[in-house]
Scaffold this motif. Structure first.
Motif, PDB file in Angstrom:
ATOM      1  N   ALA A  96       0.835  -1.202   0.000  1.00 54.62           N
ATOM      2  CA  ALA A  96       0.000   0.000   0.000  1.00 54.62           C
ATOM      3  C   ALA A  96       0.870   1.253   0.000  1.00 54.62           C
ATOM      4  O   ALA A  96       0.578   2.224  -0.714  1.00 54.62           O
ATOM      5  N   THR A  97       1.979   1.223   0.774  1.00 58.23           N
ATOM      6  CA  THR A  97       2.871   2.382   0.770  1.00 58.23           C
ATOM      7  C   THR A  97       3.445   2.603  -0.611  1.00 58.23           C
ATOM      8  O   THR A  97       3.559   3.741  -1.079  1.00 58.23           O
ATOM      9  N   PHE A  98       3.790   1.495  -1.267  1.00 58.34           N
ATOM     10  CA  PHE A  98       4.343   1.650  -2.611  1.00 58.34           C
ATOM     11  C   PHE A  98       3.313   2.244  -3.565  1.00 58.34           C
ATOM     12  O   PHE A  98       3.648   3.079  -4.408  1.00 58.34           O
ATOM     13  N   LEU A 152      -3.678   5.555   3.047  1.00 62.29           N
ATOM     14  CA  LEU A 152      -3.166   5.751   4.409  1.00 62.29           C
ATOM     15  C   LEU A 152      -4.128   5.152   5.435  1.00 62.29           C
ATOM     16  O   LEU A 152      -3.722   4.416   6.349  1.00 62.29           O
ATOM     17  N   ILE A 153      -5.412   5.466   5.267  1.00 60.07           N
ATOM     18  CA  ILE A 153      -6.421   4.949   6.182  1.00 60.07           C
ATOM     19  C   ILE A 153      -6.510   3.425   6.084  1.00 60.07           C
ATOM     20  O   ILE A 153      -6.718   2.734   7.085  1.00 60.07           O
ATOM     21  N   PHE A 154      -6.325   2.912   4.855  1.00 54.64           N
ATOM     22  CA  PHE A 154      -6.343   1.463   4.661  1.00 54.64           C
ATOM     23  C   PHE A 154      -5.269   0.800   5.517  1.00 54.64           C
ATOM     24  O   PHE A 154      -5.548  -0.146   6.258  1.00 54.64           O
ATOM     25  N   ILE A 155      -4.037   1.322   5.423  1.00 61.04           N
ATOM     26  CA  ILE A 155      -2.946   0.729   6.199  1.00 61.04           C
ATOM     27  C   ILE A 155      -3.274   0.787   7.687  1.00 61.04           C
ATOM     28  O   ILE A 155      -3.141  -0.203   8.425  1.00 61.04           O
ATOM     29  N   LEU A 156      -3.738   1.953   8.130  1.00 59.85           N
ATOM     30  CA  LEU A 156      -4.026   2.144   9.546  1.00 59.85           C
ATOM     31  C   LEU A 156      -5.090   1.155  10.032  1.00 59.85           C
ATOM     32  O   LEU A 156      -4.874   0.408  11.001  1.00 59.85           O
ATOM     33  N   THR A 157      -6.210   1.134   9.331  1.00 58.54           N
ATOM     34  CA  THR A 157      -7.304   0.276   9.769  1.00 58.54           C
ATOM     35  C   THR A 157      -6.927  -1.195   9.707  1.00 58.54           C
ATOM     36  O   THR A 157      -7.235  -1.967  10.624  1.00 58.54           O
ATOM     37  N   PHE A 158      -6.248  -1.567   8.623  1.00 56.85           N
ATOM     38  CA  PHE A 158      -5.900  -2.977   8.481  1.00 56.85           C
ATOM     39  C   PHE A 158      -5.029  -3.444   9.632  1.00 56.85           C
ATOM     40  O   PHE A 158      -5.293  -4.488  10.237  1.00 56.85           O
ATOM     41  N   SER A 159      -3.989  -2.654   9.964  1.00 55.03           N
ATOM     42  CA  SER A 159      -3.123  -3.155  11.040  1.00 55.03           C
ATOM     43  C   SER A 159      -3.833  -3.112  12.385  1.00 55.03           C
ATOM     44  O   SER A 159      -3.645  -4.009  13.207  1.00 55.03           O
ATOM     45  N   LEU A 160      -4.688  -2.092  12.597  1.00 59.20           N
ATOM     46  CA  LEU A 160      -5.428  -2.055  13.855  1.00 59.20           C
ATOM     47  C   LEU A 160      -6.325  -3.267  13.999  1.00 59.20           C
ATOM     48  O   LEU A 160      -6.371  -3.917  15.044  1.00 59.20           O
ATOM     49  N   VAL A 161      -7.071  -3.585  12.918  1.00 61.12           N
ATOM     50  CA  VAL A 161      -8.054  -4.666  13.011  1.00 61.12           C
ATOM     51  C   VAL A 161      -7.384  -6.015  13.116  1.00 61.12           C
ATOM     52  O   VAL A 161      -7.708  -6.831  13.982  1.00 61.12           O
ATOM     53  N   LYS A 186      12.559   3.962  -3.344  1.00 57.45           N
ATOM     54  CA  LYS A 186      11.156   3.971  -2.939  1.00 57.45           C
ATOM     55  C   LYS A 186      10.727   2.600  -2.448  1.00 57.45           C
ATOM     56  O   LYS A 186       9.958   2.484  -1.490  1.00 57.45           O
ATOM     57  N   VAL A 187      11.236   1.552  -3.113  1.00 52.74           N
ATOM     58  CA  VAL A 187      10.907   0.200  -2.667  1.00 52.74           C
ATOM     59  C   VAL A 187      11.462  -0.036  -1.270  1.00 52.74           C
ATOM     60  O   VAL A 187      10.786  -0.602  -0.393  1.00 52.74           O
ATOM     61  N   ILE A 188      12.707   0.430  -1.061  1.00 52.00           N
ATOM     62  CA  ILE A 188      13.311   0.246   0.266  1.00 52.00           C
ATOM     63  C   ILE A 188      12.490   0.961   1.324  1.00 52.00           C
ATOM     64  O   ILE A 188      12.250   0.434   2.415  1.00 52.00           O
ATOM     65  N   HIS A 189      12.026   2.173   0.978  1.00 52.94           N
ATOM     66  CA  HIS A 189      11.188   2.909   1.921  1.00 52.94           C
ATOM     67  C   HIS A 189       9.941   2.106   2.291  1.00 52.94           C
ATOM     68  O   HIS A 189       9.575   2.009   3.461  1.00 52.94           O
ATOM     69  N   CYS A 190       9.322   1.489   1.275  1.00 53.86           N
ATOM     70  CA  CYS A 190       8.104   0.713   1.539  1.00 53.86           C
ATOM     71  C   CYS A 190       8.397  -0.458   2.473  1.00 53.86           C
ATOM     72  O   CYS A 190       7.624  -0.741   3.390  1.00 53.86           O
ATOM     73  N   LEU A 191       9.531  -1.140   2.212  1.00 57.06           N
ATOM     74  CA  LEU A 191       9.886  -2.263   3.072  1.00 57.06           C
ATOM     75  C   LEU A 191      10.130  -1.782   4.498  1.00 57.06           C
ATOM     76  O   LEU A 191       9.728  -2.440   5.463  1.00 57.06           O
ATOM     77  N   LYS A 192      10.758  -0.604   4.632  1.00 52.27           N
ATOM     78  CA  LYS A 192      11.017  -0.066   5.962  1.00 52.27           C
ATOM     79  C   LYS A 192       9.700   0.177   6.703  1.00 52.27           C
ATOM     80  O   LYS A 192       9.564  -0.152   7.894  1.00 52.27           O
ATOM     81  N   VAL A 193       8.723   0.766   5.973  1.00 53.59           N
ATOM     82  CA  VAL A 193       7.421   1.003   6.606  1.00 53.59           C
ATOM     83  C   VAL A 193       6.814  -0.317   7.062  1.00 53.59           C
ATOM     84  O   VAL A 193       6.329  -0.443   8.193  1.00 53.59           O
ATOM     85  N   GLY A 194       6.865  -1.314   6.164  1.00 54.92           N
ATOM     86  CA  GLY A 194       6.284  -2.607   6.493  1.00 54.92           C
ATOM     87  C   GLY A 194       6.919  -3.206   7.728  1.00 54.92           C
ATOM     88  O   GLY A 194       6.222  -3.664   8.645  1.00 54.92           O
ATOM     89  N   VAL A 195       8.257  -3.181   7.786  1.00 60.86           N
ATOM     90  CA  VAL A 195       8.957  -3.778   8.925  1.00 60.86           C
ATOM     91  C   VAL A 195       8.606  -3.052  10.224  1.00 60.86           C
ATOM     92  O   VAL A 195       8.263  -3.682  11.235  1.00 60.86           O
ATOM     93  N   THR A 196       8.648  -1.713  10.185  1.00 60.76           N
ATOM     94  CA  THR A 196       8.356  -0.944  11.400  1.00 60.76           C
ATOM     95  C   THR A 196       6.961  -1.246  11.917  1.00 60.76           C
ATOM     96  O   THR A 196       6.753  -1.476  13.120  1.00 60.76           O
ATOM     97  N   LEU A 197       6.015  -1.253  10.985  1.00 62.01           N
ATOM     98  CA  LEU A 197       4.627  -1.480  11.384  1.00 62.01           C
ATOM     99  C   LEU A 197       4.447  -2.869  11.964  1.00 62.01           C
ATOM    100  O   LEU A 197       3.747  -3.058  12.972  1.00 62.01           O
ATOM    101  N   THR A 198       5.109  -3.850  11.342  1.00 69.73           N
ATOM    102  CA  THR A 198       5.005  -5.215  11.844  1.00 69.73           C
ATOM    103  C   THR A 198       5.586  -5.320  13.248  1.00 69.73           C
ATOM    104  O   THR A 198       4.989  -5.949  14.139  1.00 69.73           O
TER     105      THR A 198
END
Lengths: 401, 401
Positions: free
Chosen positions: A122-124, A140-149, B25-37
């Motif tokens: 989604a970020t990409f 942005l809201i998608f990412i937020l809601t998905f991880s919250l839920v 940009k791809v690296i940025h997306c992976l960083k977001v994914g990792v942090t959120l996880t």
């Protein structure tokens, strides 16, 4: 300390100027204040669930985040928020259900991987221009809601209950925003865009008038400088135009604009305007250069130049009223013809120049260099740019009227 | 259905192109994914308070909202979020306390009025340019937190407890974001701005070369067109420059940039670059116009023009390396002198023109019209624009090196 007070005073002075110049903005602020107060007190008076810690919070949050200056922007955020929340919510419940039925060991792994994959993807997608223009906030809201839920500790049946409550509070907040936004002094992005384009056309016409007057009459009145400076904001209006056209797309029919008003045409007109403004920038540069044309040459060309520039600025003004009234002016074809005639006349005046050149061979090269760009830049701004602009605008009025 | 599949295919194709062109940009997306996880699973594994419904939610929300592409943007959002939450929280607790001690009837009135006044004032402050540039996000968070806190149904002592917990979760989320952002492949807004300016300088030099080559050699090779087109993105880079300079201000020292690097100078250089680009735009317009200069005149001026434009583009390239290495090149003064000499040479060539004009009086007026703007536009792009640009850049390097 006195300096600090002075700074604060200047700051307040600036704020007052903004408020006086654009009372619309003050009205917008009052609207935000009223909406937020209504929502807050509503949930404060009857704490539906368990106070602010619970779901009432979502209504307040929605109002703060979603309420924007123009109706289009507010609608864009509301719709994006709704779509994003709904999609992510259902997907999240699904993943949560799958994870909770796959054993204690696999559960965090499935959750982690799904959050990682979806958040990254989604970020990409926010980097892709077509997604960014329309659904940036939704993603942005998608990412937020998905991880919250998906990470929530609830059981699925309770989760659906929570989701229902949360969606209803978001819906209340969002619909209140939309109502406030559209019913009291609505500020339409489309209308703002329309006015911007129309104002820019007039500014260009003024600048063109001002440049020629400045050059040929040598009157360095402060008034004409102010006029000329107007084109400078045309140069930098691209970002504002783009965002307003993006928001205008979400607006329903209002005033003289239909739902599927061709907003993209406005962007094209804006681009043409900008290339006109580049010409005027060059013209202005010539005006300020040290090299001055000799009096003789200037007088020889002044008539033709003044005619050309006044007819060109007349066409621009005509186009401005065309845009304003969204009706094709009957005089526009005639005045374009007149302008083209003026171009020919100036070309003839240029051709008769060499006779003068023979008389004053050495000094005219500079003068020539000076007068030429005026013709040259007036010519593109008339023939090359205004013609496509005219076709564009007539296209626009045909689709709109 | 086939059409739909084709659309999806095109979309994926576009996404792949973006990924290949900018792996950052791809690296940025992976960083977001990792942090959120990490954040999600951390709070999932040990549900500190009461699961996602409680305060753990704020950590996830902070990560989603705060993690931006560049380090500067992330820091800007983190600091703004912290300041906004803290100010609004303490103010909100104060108002809440005052309201709860003033009787059941007055309480909602005091709360309503305070929310209304502060929300309106804060919304208005977002229209003031200096606030918008630095604290836009902070003001949004201020409004949100203030209304949440002041309207909350908690008693004050419990409220302070909630606030403490919430602040700590936000702090955990924000610091994790900042760490991820700065430690793994950091993308600095300042460096991006630096590269953008440097690339734009090179593009302008290429475009100038391409224009002159195109005009005087008549080789319509596809390669030179691509070169010339490069200047077009210089015209529209203002918005990107402004936002990056705004974010770069928040970044700590990195690489060759100090904390108080003069980012505003980059904006000035960018503005000069844009006015150069306007000149090249006009030059390009002349290139595409139908009126062609006679062969004789073209040959007469070609040497001087080519010398001038190549020396001008050499100066631009020299400036590009100056910006890149942030060290004043020793050759720059010399090559600017050379360029000015080339300007004089072209002026002399212009002065010797009238002799030719006598020979071919009628046809040259067009040719003159054609060749003149080239000189004229090359001249401003060299003398008028590059000189301030050169002083700017040397200023920059003096403060930076």
């Amino acid at each position: 300390l006195g300096e600090f007070m002075l700074k604060i005073w200047n700051f307040l002075e600036k704020a007052r100027n903004i408020a006086v110049a654009e009372p619309k903005k003050v009205i917008h602020c009052l609207k935000v204040g009223v909406t937020l107060t209504i929502v807050s007190l509503f949930y404060y008076m009857r704490p539906l669930y368990e106070g602010v810690g619970g779901n009432a919070m979502w209504a307040i949050m929605t109002v703060v985040v979603v309420f924007e200056y123009t109706v289009g922007a507010t609608l864009y955020k509301c719709i994006n928020r709704a779509i994003g929340t709904f999609l992510a919510g259902s997907l999240g419940v699904g993943v949560h259900w799958a994870a909770s039925h796959s054993g204690d060991k696999l559960e965090p792994i499935i959750l982690g991987i799904s959050v990682f994959l979806l958040a990254s993807a989604a970020t990409f997608s926010r980097f892709i221009p077509s997604v960014k223009a329309r659904f940036d906030y939704g993603v942005l809201i998608f990412i937020l809601t998905f991880s919250l839920v998906s990470v929530s500790g609830y059981r699925v049946d309770k989760l659906i209950d929570v989701a229902r409550q949360r969606l209803s509070t978001i819906a209340i907040g969002a619909s209140l925003c939309v109502l406030m936004c559209m019913l009291f002094y609505p500020i339409w992005a489309g209308k703002e865009l329309h006015n911007l384009i129309h104002r820019n056309l007039e500014k260009l016409a003024d600048a063109l008038d001002g440049c020629t007057a400045e050059y040929f009459t040598d009157s360095s009145a402060g008034d004409s400088w102010k006029k000329i400076g107007g084109y400078k904001c045309v140069l930098n209006s691209k970002a504002a135009e783009d965002s307003m056209a993006g928001f205008a797309r979400w607006e329903p029919a209002h005033g003289r604009f239909n739902f599927r008003h061709p907003w993209k045409q406005y962007l094209k007109v804006g681009a043409s305007l900008r290339s006109c403004a580049y010409c005027i920038e060059t013209l202005d540069g010539c005006l300020n250069s040290e090299i001055k044309a000799p009096e003789l040459l200037r007088r020889h060309l002044s008539d033709a130049c003044i005619t050309l520039s006044s007819s060109a600025s007349f066409v621009l003004k005509e186009l401005a009223t065309t845009v304003k009234t969204m009706r094709k002016s009957s005089e526009i074809d005639f005045s374009i013809g007149e302008m083209q005639f003026a171009v020919l006349k100036l070309e003839n005046a240029m051709k008769s120049l060499p006779n003068h050149l023979v008389a004053t061979p050495s000094s005219t090269s500079d003068g020539d260099a000076k007068a030429e760009p005026i013709r040259k830049t007036t010519t593109p701004s008339s023939v090359m740019d205004i013609l496509p602009l005219a076709t564009l605008v007539s296209m626009l009025t045909e689709t709109a009227a």
